[in-house]
Write a protein that holds these residues in place. Structure first.
Motif, PDB file in Angstrom:
ATOM      1  N   ALA A   1       0.818  -1.218   0.000  1.00  0.00           N
ATOM      2  CA  ALA A   1       0.000   0.000   0.000  1.00  0.00           C
ATOM      3  C   ALA A   1       0.855   1.272   0.000  1.00  0.00           C
ATOM      4  O   ALA A   1       0.317   2.365  -0.196  1.00  0.00           O
ATOM      5  N   LEU A   2       2.158   1.133   0.221  1.00  0.00           N
ATOM      6  CA  LEU A   2       3.038   2.300   0.291  1.00  0.00           C
ATOM      7  C   LEU A   2       3.978   2.319  -0.915  1.00  0.00           C
ATOM      8  O   LEU A   2       4.279   1.291  -1.508  1.00  0.00           O
ATOM      9  N   TYR A   3       4.445   3.513  -1.262  1.00  0.00           N
ATOM     10  CA  TYR A   3       5.419   3.642  -2.344  1.00  0.00           C
ATOM     11  C   TYR A   3       6.735   3.029  -1.912  1.00  0.00           C
ATOM     12  O   TYR A   3       7.114   3.065  -0.749  1.00  0.00           O
ATOM     13  N   ASN A   4       7.462   2.470  -2.900  1.00  0.00           N
ATOM     14  CA  ASN A   4       8.768   1.897  -2.611  1.00  0.00           C
ATOM     15  C   ASN A   4       9.835   2.596  -3.459  1.00  0.00           C
ATOM     16  O   ASN A   4       9.505   3.338  -4.396  1.00  0.00           O
ATOM     17  N   PRO A   5      11.109   2.400  -3.156  1.00  0.00           N
ATOM     18  CA  PRO A   5      12.167   3.082  -3.905  1.00  0.00           C
ATOM     19  C   PRO A   5      12.126   2.809  -5.410  1.00  0.00           C
ATOM     20  O   PRO A   5      12.449   3.678  -6.215  1.00  0.00           O
ATOM     21  N   GLU A   6      11.705   1.601  -5.787  1.00  0.00           N
ATOM     22  CA  GLU A   6      11.627   1.271  -7.208  1.00  0.00           C
ATOM     23  C   GLU A   6      10.555   2.127  -7.899  1.00  0.00           C
ATOM     24  O   GLU A   6      10.783   2.648  -8.991  1.00  0.00           O
ATOM     25  N   ASN A   7       9.380   2.282  -7.241  1.00  0.00           N
ATOM     26  CA  ASN A   7       8.345   3.179  -7.767  1.00  0.00           C
ATOM     27  C   ASN A   7       8.899   4.582  -7.933  1.00  0.00           C
ATOM     28  O   ASN A   7       8.655   5.252  -8.943  1.00  0.00           O
ATOM     29  N   LEU A   8       9.610   5.038  -6.911  1.00  0.00           N
ATOM     30  CA  LEU A   8      10.111   6.413  -6.902  1.00  0.00           C
ATOM     31  C   LEU A   8      11.103   6.667  -8.033  1.00  0.00           C
ATOM     32  O   LEU A   8      11.111   7.752  -8.627  1.00  0.00           O
ATOM     33  N   LEU A   9      11.925   5.683  -8.350  1.00  0.00           N
ATOM     34  CA  LEU A   9      12.883   5.849  -9.441  1.00  0.00           C
ATOM     35  C   LEU A   9      12.156   6.006 -10.774  1.00  0.00           C
ATOM     36  O   LEU A   9      12.453   6.926 -11.549  1.00  0.00           O
ATOM     37  N   VAL A  10      11.194   5.139 -11.042  1.00  0.00           N
ATOM     38  CA  VAL A  10      10.436   5.231 -12.299  1.00  0.00           C
ATOM     39  C   VAL A  10       9.629   6.530 -12.319  1.00  0.00           C
ATOM     40  O   VAL A  10       9.570   7.221 -13.349  1.00  0.00           O
ATOM     41  N   MET A  11       9.025   6.899 -11.178  1.00  0.00           N
ATOM     42  CA  MET A  11       8.281   8.161 -11.096  1.00  0.00           C
ATOM     43  C   MET A  11       9.185   9.347 -11.393  1.00  0.00           C
ATOM     44  O   MET A  11       8.797  10.273 -12.115  1.00  0.00           O
TER      45      MET A  11
END
Length: 162
Positions: A54-64
């Motif tokens: 349910a929370l953002y992770n570092p991998e999401n943040l990199l692509v974002m």
């Protein structure tokens, strides 16, 4: 404009309140990142690594970060070229795999869908994606390919919301 920019964050492992790292399976991966003047950011590890889905992770943040940087670079270039962008969206994907003995990102594919106002230079609008890639600070900072599969169309501004 200064040639050097510094970004400060304060990361706190909030999962510590749920217990120590007594074993790999037993500890919480939740964290908070605080940036002065902004609301706290709550994150976790990817579920693959026992994090909270349910929370953002570092991998999401990199692509974002790559998607947002490309968009902002592209919009700035269009504004300077007098190309009126009336909508922009992106369906980006990042691939992470084992390579050279390490788990790492091997590519990110950006798929921007851009609509420009009818009567603007469609070919110029398409070519500015290459320029945006070359000026995107985040894409210039990673060691894997960031591919761009952009679609640019023309439309009257009044048709966008229909």
């Amino acid at each position: 404009m200064s040639k050097e920019h510094t970004y400060r964050i304060h990361t706190v492992w909030t999962g510590a309140s749920q217990g120590s790292t007594s074993s790999y399976d037993a500890y919480s991966r939740e964290y908070t990142i605080n940036i002065e003047g902004k609301p706290p950011f709550l994150g976790s590890a990817d579920p693959t690594f026992r994090g909270d889905a349910a929370l953002y992770n570092p991998e999401n943040l990199l692509v974002m970060s790559l998607s947002a940087c490309h968009m902002l670079s592209y919009l700035a270039l269009c504004a300077r070229a007098a190309i009126r962008v009336i909508s922009y969206s992106d369906e980006a994907t990042g691939t992470m795999t084992q390579k050279d003995g390490k788990i790492r990102f091997t590519e990110v594919i950006l798929r921007p869908k851009v609509t420009i106002e009818a009567g603007n230079d469609l070919e110029k609008a398409r070519s500015l994606h290459d320029n945006a890639h070359h000026v995107c600070y985040i894409a210039n900072s990673v060691n894997f390919p960031v591919l761009n599969e952009a679609t640019v169309i023309e439309m009257n501004a009044s048709e966008v919301n229909n």
